[in-house]
Design an enzyme around this catalytic site. Sequence first.
Site, PDB file in Angstrom:
ATOM      1  N   GLY A  43      40.371  31.800  44.808  1.00 48.05           N
ATOM      2  CA  GLY A  43      38.925  32.648  44.296  1.00 48.05           C
ATOM      3  C   GLY A  43      37.865  32.301  45.888  1.00 48.05           C
ATOM      4  O   GLY A  43      37.206  33.125  46.790  1.00 48.05           O
ATOM      5  N   THR A  44      38.103  31.051  45.745  1.00 48.95           N
ATOM      6  CA  THR A  44      37.627  30.437  46.769  1.00 48.95           C
ATOM      7  C   THR A  44      38.569  30.905  48.264  1.00 48.95           C
ATOM      8  O   THR A  44      36.820  31.017  49.302  1.00 48.95           O
ATOM      9  CB  THR A  44      37.450  28.704  47.577  1.00 48.95           C
ATOM     10  OG1 THR A  44      36.383  28.197  45.983  1.00 48.95           O
ATOM     11  CG2 THR A  44      36.788  27.984  48.700  1.00 48.95           C
ATOM     12  N   ASN A  79      29.774  32.173  35.817  1.00 49.90           N
ATOM     13  CA  ASN A  79      31.096  31.590  35.498  1.00 49.90           C
ATOM     14  C   ASN A  79      30.621  30.457  34.431  1.00 49.90           C
ATOM     15  O   ASN A  79      30.930  30.002  33.439  1.00 49.90           O
ATOM     16  CB  ASN A  79      31.207  30.948  36.986  1.00 49.90           C
ATOM     17  CG  ASN A  79      30.667  30.000  37.845  1.00 49.90           C
ATOM     18  OD1 ASN A  79      29.725  31.495  39.033  1.00 49.90           O
ATOM     19  ND2 ASN A  79      30.595  28.892  38.258  1.00 49.90           N
ATOM     20  N   GLN A 136      35.809  35.193  36.789  1.00 52.33           N
ATOM     21  CA  GLN A 136      35.553  35.116  35.368  1.00 52.33           C
ATOM     22  C   GLN A 136      36.374  35.846  34.951  1.00 52.33           C
ATOM     23  O   GLN A 136      36.178  36.114  33.917  1.00 52.33           O
ATOM     24  CB  GLN A 136      34.345  34.496  35.543  1.00 52.33           C
ATOM     25  CG  GLN A 136      34.186  33.276  36.332  1.00 52.33           C
ATOM     26  CD  GLN A 136      34.157  32.351  35.858  1.00 52.33           C
ATOM     27  OE1 GLN A 136      35.017  32.455  34.253  1.00 52.33           O
ATOM     28  NE2 GLN A 136      35.274  31.391  35.917  1.00 52.33           N
ATOM     29  N   SER A 184      41.625  34.844  41.266  1.00 55.14           N
ATOM     30  CA  SER A 184      42.005  33.369  41.149  1.00 55.14           C
ATOM     31  C   SER A 184      42.834  33.265  40.127  1.00 55.14           C
ATOM     32  O   SER A 184      42.853  33.537  38.832  1.00 55.14           O
ATOM     33  CB  SER A 184      40.707  32.193  41.246  1.00 55.14           C
ATOM     34  OG  SER A 184      41.343  31.169  41.055  1.00 55.14           O
ATOM     35  N   HIS A 188      44.267  30.832  38.626  1.00 56.41           N
ATOM     36  CA  HIS A 188      44.291  29.889  37.685  1.00 56.41           C
ATOM     37  C   HIS A 188      43.255  29.993  36.134  1.00 56.41           C
ATOM     38  O   HIS A 188      43.144  29.036  35.673  1.00 56.41           O
ATOM     39  CB  HIS A 188      43.918  28.563  38.200  1.00 56.41           C
ATOM     40  CG  HIS A 188      43.184  27.899  38.431  1.00 56.41           C
ATOM     41  ND1 HIS A 188      41.604  27.273  38.863  1.00 56.41           N
ATOM     42  CD2 HIS A 188      42.092  28.280  40.253  1.00 56.41           C
ATOM     43  CE1 HIS A 188      41.210  26.991  38.838  1.00 56.41           C
ATOM     44  NE2 HIS A 188      41.007  28.040  39.545  1.00 56.41           N
ATOM     45  N   THR A 191      53.397  30.732  56.016  1.00 52.18           N
ATOM     46  CA  THR A 191      54.541  31.751  55.121  1.00 52.18           C
ATOM     47  C   THR A 191      54.078  31.466  53.550  1.00 52.18           C
ATOM     48  O   THR A 191      53.300  30.579  53.170  1.00 52.18           O
ATOM     49  CB  THR A 191      55.460  29.971  54.715  1.00 52.18           C
ATOM     50  OG1 THR A 191      56.393  30.115  55.833  1.00 52.18           O
ATOM     51  CG2 THR A 191      56.428  30.708  53.786  1.00 52.18           C
ATOM     52  N   CYS A 235      31.866  23.177  38.598  1.00 47.56           N
ATOM     53  CA  CYS A 235      32.177  22.781  40.371  1.00 47.56           C
ATOM     54  C   CYS A 235      30.536  21.885  40.597  1.00 47.56           C
ATOM     55  O   CYS A 235      30.449  20.859  41.740  1.00 47.56           O
ATOM     56  CB  CYS A 235      31.513  23.761  41.044  1.00 47.56           C
ATOM     57  SG  CYS A 235      32.982  24.927  40.407  1.00 47.56           S
TER      58      CYS A 235
HETATM   59  C1  LIG Z   1      36.341  29.124  39.479  1.00 43.59           C
HETATM   60  C2  LIG Z   1      35.936  30.959  40.379  1.00 43.59           C
HETATM   61  C3  LIG Z   1      35.446  30.441  42.231  1.00 43.59           C
HETATM   62  C4  LIG Z   1      36.824  29.631  43.078  1.00 43.59           C
HETATM   63  O1  LIG Z   1      37.945  30.013  42.337  1.00 43.59           O
HETATM   64  P1  LIG Z   1      39.610  28.878  42.590  1.00 43.59           P
HETATM   65  O2  LIG Z   1      41.082  29.928  43.094  1.00 43.59           O
HETATM   66  O3  LIG Z   1      38.600  27.313  42.164  1.00 43.59           O
HETATM   67  O4  LIG Z   1      38.628  28.467  44.690  1.00 43.59           O
HETATM   68  C5  LIG Z   1      34.796  31.481  42.645  1.00 43.59           C
HETATM   69  N1  LIG Z   1      34.070  31.913  41.812  1.00 43.59           N
HETATM   70  C6  LIG Z   1      34.009  31.730  40.791  1.00 43.59           C
HETATM   71  C7  LIG Z   1      32.778  33.174  39.692  1.00 43.59           C
HETATM   72  C8  LIG Z   1      34.576  30.869  40.059  1.00 43.59           C
HETATM   73  O5  LIG Z   1      34.440  31.043  38.806  1.00 43.59           O
END
Ligand SMILES: *Cc1c(COP(=O)(O)O)cnc(C)c1O
Length: 402
Positions: A69-70, A151, A179, A199, A201, A237, A326
């Site tokens: 996500g980042t 989030n 989210q 994202s 995870h 890659t 965070c």
């Molecule tokens: C967790 C989160 C991110 C970051 O995602 P990562 O894959 O951990 O870098 C970005 N935006 C929101 C709303 C999130 O909850």
Amino acid sequence: MIYLDYAATTPQREEVTQAMLPYFSEQFGNPSSAYEIGRESKKAIMEARRSIASTINALDKEIYFTSGGTESNNWVIKTLAQDRIKNNGKCHIITDAIEHHAVLNSCKEMEAWGCDVTYLPVDDKGRVNPEAVRRAIRPDTALISVMMANNEIGTIQPVRQIALIAKERNIPFHVDAVQAYGHMPIDVKELGIDLMSVSGHKFYGPKGIGFLYIRDGITINRFMNGGMQEKGLRAGTENVASIVGMAKASSLAIEELEAEMKREISLRDYFINRIRQEIPLVKLNGADADERLANNINFSFGFVESESLLIMLDMKGICVSAGSACATGDKKPSHVLMAIGLSEEMANGTLRFTIGRHTTRKDLDYVLCELKEAVENLRAASIKYEEYIKKYQPVSAGRILY
Ligand SMILES: *Cc1c(COP(=O)(O)O)cnc(C)c1O
């Protein structure tokens, strides 16, 4: 252990791990290699892309794999802003005050490059007003970025209305759906989204993998220079195992979405109601049922420090979050809670509970019991609480403190 922090991350599903395993051993080929094991990796990525695209009503070629996500958020904001500054000398971004730091800090960085950024306020439930988006638009607006769901407080934004406004003015519209994806239905075509960050995870997939949806027809510059991976836009890659794992997590999440949402909503509302009834001086943060993520519960507890509460619950094997993962560690009150108008005191007494696939009603009953006791103990040691009680006795259960 009772894990109630699914918004921070989710446990990777066993099926996901199984799907990934071959790519750590015999299936190690580089997808760019022309021989058999290389071609097999390439095929695995192709299938993952197709499978993921189908879950949001996108075309295969509109899905670009990233590290999460980042990265997806950084990619959109930085490349669009830099491109605009290079070509026009001027640039303007519209976003809002309660975005994830991956969006906010990318915008901050672009301010240092000379880009103007409007951080729209939100209402007391955390909602962005689409009309405020319309009013903020300028001739040099290069991007509108508003998240699908928050989030910390779980508020779902009026994305469709904002998309309509962006489209009228022909401005690219980006949505951080980290989210939301896998937790509520998302159809990018129906919603009118141009760019969307996801994202792995956050929906029981691997960490360090995600994707960016880029609508066909939206031009966006490359984020990583190097080889021709991801159509030359994101070189490097490919993380084959994680891509395959994320696709597996994605198809399982979508398959189970309706039933799981229903189950989580019922648990969420059960927990919310019991806290309101059984713990006095609390405030639920965020929006009402239909504008709230199925898995989010966020409460402020008057006369309590959330850091102390968190530690007391941790000692009972309960994992919850104060603000967001965070934000924990820095002492400033959450920017989200400040933006919805909480006092600093209430913000500092806030806990987020996010439920998931493994949460049961029994878990919540146990947490409620421990939570009640911890809140009572902390208040018993609070001078401010004692003064308050003297003044306003009796405190009725469930009374809301603002
Ligand atoms: C967790 C989160 C991110 C970051 O995602 P990562 O894959 O951990 O870098 C970005 N935006 C929101 C709303 C999130 O909850």
